[in-house]
Structures are given as structure tokens and as C-alpha cells.
Design a protein around this motif. Structure first.
Motif, mmCIF file in Angstrom:
data_model
loop_
_atom_site.group_PDB
_atom_site.id
_atom_site.type_symbol
_atom_site.label_atom_id
_atom_site.label_comp_id
_atom_site.label_asym_id
_atom_site.label_seq_id
_atom_site.Cartn_x
_atom_site.Cartn_y
_atom_site.Cartn_z
ATOM 1 N N GLY A 66 22.947 30.707 54.223
ATOM 2 C CA GLY A 66 23.926 30.454 53.176
ATOM 3 C C GLY A 66 24.918 31.568 52.989
ATOM 4 O O GLY A 66 26.010 31.339 52.502
ATOM 5 N N THR A 67 24.582 32.817 53.362
ATOM 6 C CA THR A 67 25.491 33.917 53.125
ATOM 7 C C THR A 67 26.588 34.005 54.167
ATOM 8 O O THR A 67 27.420 34.897 54.111
ATOM 9 N N LEU B 286 18.388 27.422 46.944
ATOM 10 C CA LEU B 286 19.771 27.158 47.319
ATOM 11 C C LEU B 286 20.328 28.259 48.215
ATOM 12 O O LEU B 286 21.077 27.991 49.159
ATOM 13 N N ALA B 287 19.962 29.489 47.953
ATOM 14 C CA ALA B 287 20.470 30.616 48.729
ATOM 15 C C ALA B 287 19.987 30.594 50.177
ATOM 16 O O ALA B 287 20.584 31.240 51.043
ATOM 17 N N CYS B 288 18.913 29.858 50.458
ATOM 18 C CA CYS B 288 18.380 29.788 51.821
ATOM 19 C C CYS B 288 19.089 28.743 52.687
ATOM 20 O O CYS B 288 18.830 28.682 53.898
ATOM 21 N N LEU B 289 19.939 27.916 52.086
ATOM 22 C CA LEU B 289 20.559 26.817 52.833
ATOM 23 C C LEU B 289 21.836 27.264 53.542
ATOM 24 O O LEU B 289 22.598 28.070 53.006
ATOM 25 N N PRO B 290 22.083 26.724 54.753
ATOM 26 C CA PRO B 290 23.349 27.002 55.435
ATOM 27 C C PRO B 290 24.434 26.034 54.981
ATOM 28 O O PRO B 290 24.162 24.892 54.612
ATOM 29 N N PHE B 291 25.689 26.492 54.997
ATOM 30 C CA PHE B 291 26.840 25.672 54.636
ATOM 31 C C PHE B 291 27.934 25.860 55.687
ATOM 32 O O PHE B 291 28.012 26.905 56.334
ATOM 33 N N ALA B 292 28.770 24.837 55.824
ATOM 34 C CA ALA B 292 29.953 24.961 56.672
ATOM 35 C C ALA B 292 30.963 25.887 55.998
ATOM 36 O O ALA B 292 30.813 26.253 54.831
ATOM 37 N N ALA B 293 32.001 26.260 56.727
ATOM 38 C CA ALA B 293 33.018 27.160 56.185
ATOM 39 C C ALA B 293 33.766 26.485 55.038
ATOM 40 O O ALA B 293 34.189 25.344 55.148
ATOM 41 N N GLN C 221 25.696 18.462 44.194
ATOM 42 C CA GLN C 221 26.766 18.437 45.190
ATOM 43 C C GLN C 221 26.587 19.539 46.227
ATOM 44 O O GLN C 221 26.905 19.364 47.403
ATOM 45 N N LEU C 222 26.094 20.691 45.807
ATOM 46 C CA LEU C 222 25.831 21.751 46.768
ATOM 47 C C LEU C 222 24.788 21.305 47.788
ATOM 48 O O LEU C 222 24.926 21.575 48.998
ATOM 49 N N LEU C 223 23.761 20.603 47.332
ATOM 50 C CA LEU C 223 22.745 20.111 48.259
ATOM 51 C C LEU C 223 23.313 19.051 49.192
ATOM 52 O O LEU C 223 22.941 18.980 50.372
ATOM 53 N N ALA C 224 24.231 18.223 48.686
ATOM 54 C CA ALA C 224 24.845 17.204 49.538
ATOM 55 C C ALA C 224 25.699 17.820 50.637
ATOM 56 O O ALA C 224 25.880 17.217 51.709
ATOM 57 N N LEU C 225 26.235 19.015 50.423
ATOM 58 C CA LEU C 225 27.089 19.674 51.412
ATOM 59 C C LEU C 225 26.321 20.610 52.335
ATOM 60 O O LEU C 225 26.897 21.109 53.313
ATOM 61 N N SER D 284 23.924 22.136 55.217
ATOM 62 C CA SER D 284 23.698 21.715 56.603
ATOM 63 C C SER D 284 22.223 21.692 56.972
ATOM 64 O O SER D 284 21.840 21.060 57.952
ATOM 65 N N GLY D 285 21.384 22.389 56.235
ATOM 66 C CA GLY D 285 19.979 22.479 56.582
ATOM 67 C C GLY D 285 19.126 21.434 55.889
ATOM 68 O O GLY D 285 19.622 20.480 55.277
ATOM 69 N N ASP D 286 17.819 21.612 55.969
ATOM 70 C CA ASP D 286 16.850 20.702 55.368
ATOM 71 C C ASP D 286 16.787 20.954 53.866
ATOM 72 O O ASP D 286 16.399 22.041 53.425
#
Length: 315
Positions: A6-7, A164-171, A184-188, A190-192
Motif C-alpha cells: 500500500g505504501t 488497510l495499510a497492507c493492501l496494494p493499490f494502483a497509482a 471504496q478503498l477496499l473496492a479499489l 489490488s490484493g486479497d
């Protein structure tokens, strides 16, 4: 290849408010006025209770002071970002600020759930166990109930924020919301997200349904007790003792239950944004009026704080 954690991203983009400058100029004074009225009303309630010995010693007003502080924190979680977007058109929220906003919103929302349940228990004791009320609601018991509410709320928020901090996100992910909403953050992400959704269901059962069942059980006992009293006397007592708290409970839980306790497949961003706006702004705004500022004891405390002595009878 997407980001590994996520970072890897630096900011989120909020799309929940109108992009037209004319619309933003129309909404900004409305949001600002609502936020300032919420702050002033709730802080006034907390200050009056803190300064007035008659109120500070009463358990109901002790809990009400903490509920007012919870309302201030709850509405302040999203209001600064919303006002900044409306005033300057800036939609970008730094990653760390988004996590902090999510933490504050969850913490104070859960805190309000627990405090409403504690206040329902207080009303049950006042109506159904009046002879034991003072002994049961001792200063130590009051602080214990409030401290447990604060502690559980902060731990719930910490759990969701760490997951939430452990999840990856797109740019530069784009949220169709006016603040960093967890769903909404969970819907966006990329991870499990299964651990996150499992935590939401568990948290919903504990932090929403648990307090709500306690509220229902407390008022069920109140109704049973009042049913054994003369009708006019009983219902007058119920309205004077419990009416304002019931109004607060209905206002807050009416949107929260439908918003959080439903299958993930039924998620609708725009509908949820409107529901979140209602319960995060309307309930904190109205609580000082429906719960305290129309109350004779609170009016008396206000008159004493202004140096005018007791409030006139019937004021």
C-alpha cells in the motif's frame, strides 16, 4: 507490474463532490455553516457539563459530554477534506492522511455506538432501578464504562487501519466519495481483501448490532416497567427520561445499519456517499438540540454560565 504494497502510492483522488466551480461555491458555505454549528453546539454542551457541578455529577450528563466529544471527532474526520475540496478544488489526499482519516472516522463512529448503548443502560437503571441507581452508577463505574468504550473504539479502528495499510493499490486510485471511505478503498485495492471484509462483518456484529441489542433490551425493560404504572404517569416519565435518547438512537442507527451490514455485492458508491453524508453530519448537528439544548437542566446551566442565575421557570 502493480505496486507490491500500500505504501507504493502517494495519494488518493476524491471524486465525490461537484467539479463545477459554481456548484462548489454554492456548497462551501452550506458545509462550512453546518460544520461550525456542529462544533459550537457539541463543544458548548461538553463545556457546560464540565463547568456546572450539578450536571457533572449526574451520570446521564457525564455520558452526554463524551457523546458530544465523539460527535466533534466524528464530523471532523471528513469535514476538513470536504471543505478544502469545495474551497480550492483540490481532490488529492496523501496516502498517510487517507489512512489517518479512515482511522478517525471509524474510531469516533464506533465510540458513538458504544456510548449510545451505555446511555441506554443508564436510562434503564434510572427508570427500572431508581433506588439502586446512585450506587450502581458510581463515579468509578461511569469512568469504567466510558474508558471501555474509548478503548474498544480505538482498537477497532486500529485493526481496520492496519489491515488497510497492507493492501496494494494502483497509482493514484480514484474514490467516488467525499472522504477516504473504507468500503471504496477496499473496492479499489489490488490484493486479497477477504481479511478486511471479514473484519468488517465481525466489527459490525460487535460495534453495531451488539450496542443496538443492548439499547433494545434496555428499553424493553423500561417499557415493561412503565406498563405496570398508571398510564399517564408512566408515559410522561418515559418521554421526559428517554425520549431524547431514543430520537438520537433512531437518527444515528437508521443509516448506519443499512450502510455497513449488507453484502459486499450490493455496494453502490453514490448511494453510500449520500448515506454517509447524512449520518456523519446530520446526527452530530442535531444531537445538541434534540438531546440537551432543549433540556431544562442544560438551559439552567447556560444561564448560570452567563452569570444570570437560574433559568426562569418555563424558559
Amino acid at each position: 507490474m502493480g505496486p507490491r504494497n500500500g505504501t507504493s502510492i502517494s495519494e488518493f483522488v476524491l471524486l465525490g463532490l461537484a467539479s463545477c466551480p459554481a456548484t462548489r461555491r454554492l456548497l462551501f458555505p452550506l458545509f462550512l455553516g453546518t460544520y461550525l454549528a456542529t462544533l459550537l453546539g457539541n463543544l458548548l454542551v461538553a463545556l457546560l457539563i464540565r463547568r456546572d457541578p450539578r450536571l457533572h455529577r449526574a451520570p446521564m450528563y457525564f455520558f452526554l459530554a463524551h457523546l458530544s466529544l465523539a460527535d466533534v471527532g466524528f464530523t471532523s474526520a471528513a469535514a476538513p477534506t470536504t471543505l478544502g475540496t469545495l474551497a480550492f478544488g483540490s481532490r488529492a489526499v496523501p496516502y498517510a492522511a487517507c489512512l489517518a482519516q479512515n482511522y478517525i472516522f471509524i474510531a469516533f463512529g464506533v465510540l458513538e455506538n458504544f456510548l449510545l448503548a451505555v446511555m441506554a443502560y443508564d436510562r434503564y437503571l434510572a427508570v427500572c432501578r431508581p433506588l439502586r441507581y446512585t450506587a450502581v452508577m458510581s463515579p468509578g463505574r461511569r469512568w469504567g464504562l466510558v474508558g471501555a468504550s474509548w478503548g474498544l473504539a480505538l482498537l477497532h479502528a486500529l485493526l481496520h487501519t492496519l489491515l488497510l495499510a497492507c493492501l496494494p493499490f494502483a497509482a493514484r486510485p480514484r474514490l467516488r466519495h467525499f472522504f477516504c471511505d473504507l468500503r471504496q478503498l477496499l473496492a479499489l485495492a489490488s490484493g486479497d481483501t477477504w481479511p478486511n471484509h471479514a473484519a468488517i462483518l465481525a466489527e459490525g456484529s460487535l460495534a453495531v448490532l451488539g450496542p443496538l441489542l443492548l439499547v433494545a433490551g434496555s428499553y424493553g425493560r423500561v417499557v415493561a416497567t412503565l406498563a405496570r404504572l398508571p398510564a399517564a404517569r408512566g408515559w410522561r416519565r418515559a418521554l421526559s427520561t428517554c425520549g431524547a435518547h431514543l430520537a438520537t438512537v433512531a437518527l444515528f442507527y437508521g443509516t448506519v445499519i443499512g450502510l455497513f451490514l449488507r453484502p459486499a455485492g450490493s455496494y453502490a458508491p453514490w448511494r453510500d456517499m449520500v448515506a454517509t453524508l447524512l449520518y456523519s453530519t446530520v446526527s452530530p448537528l442535531l444531537n445538541p438540540f434534540i438531546y440537551s439544548l432543549r433540556n431544562q437542566e442544560m438551559r439552567g446551566a447556560l444561564w448560570r454560565a452567563l452569570g444570570r442565575g437560574p433559568a426562569p421557570l418555563g424558559a
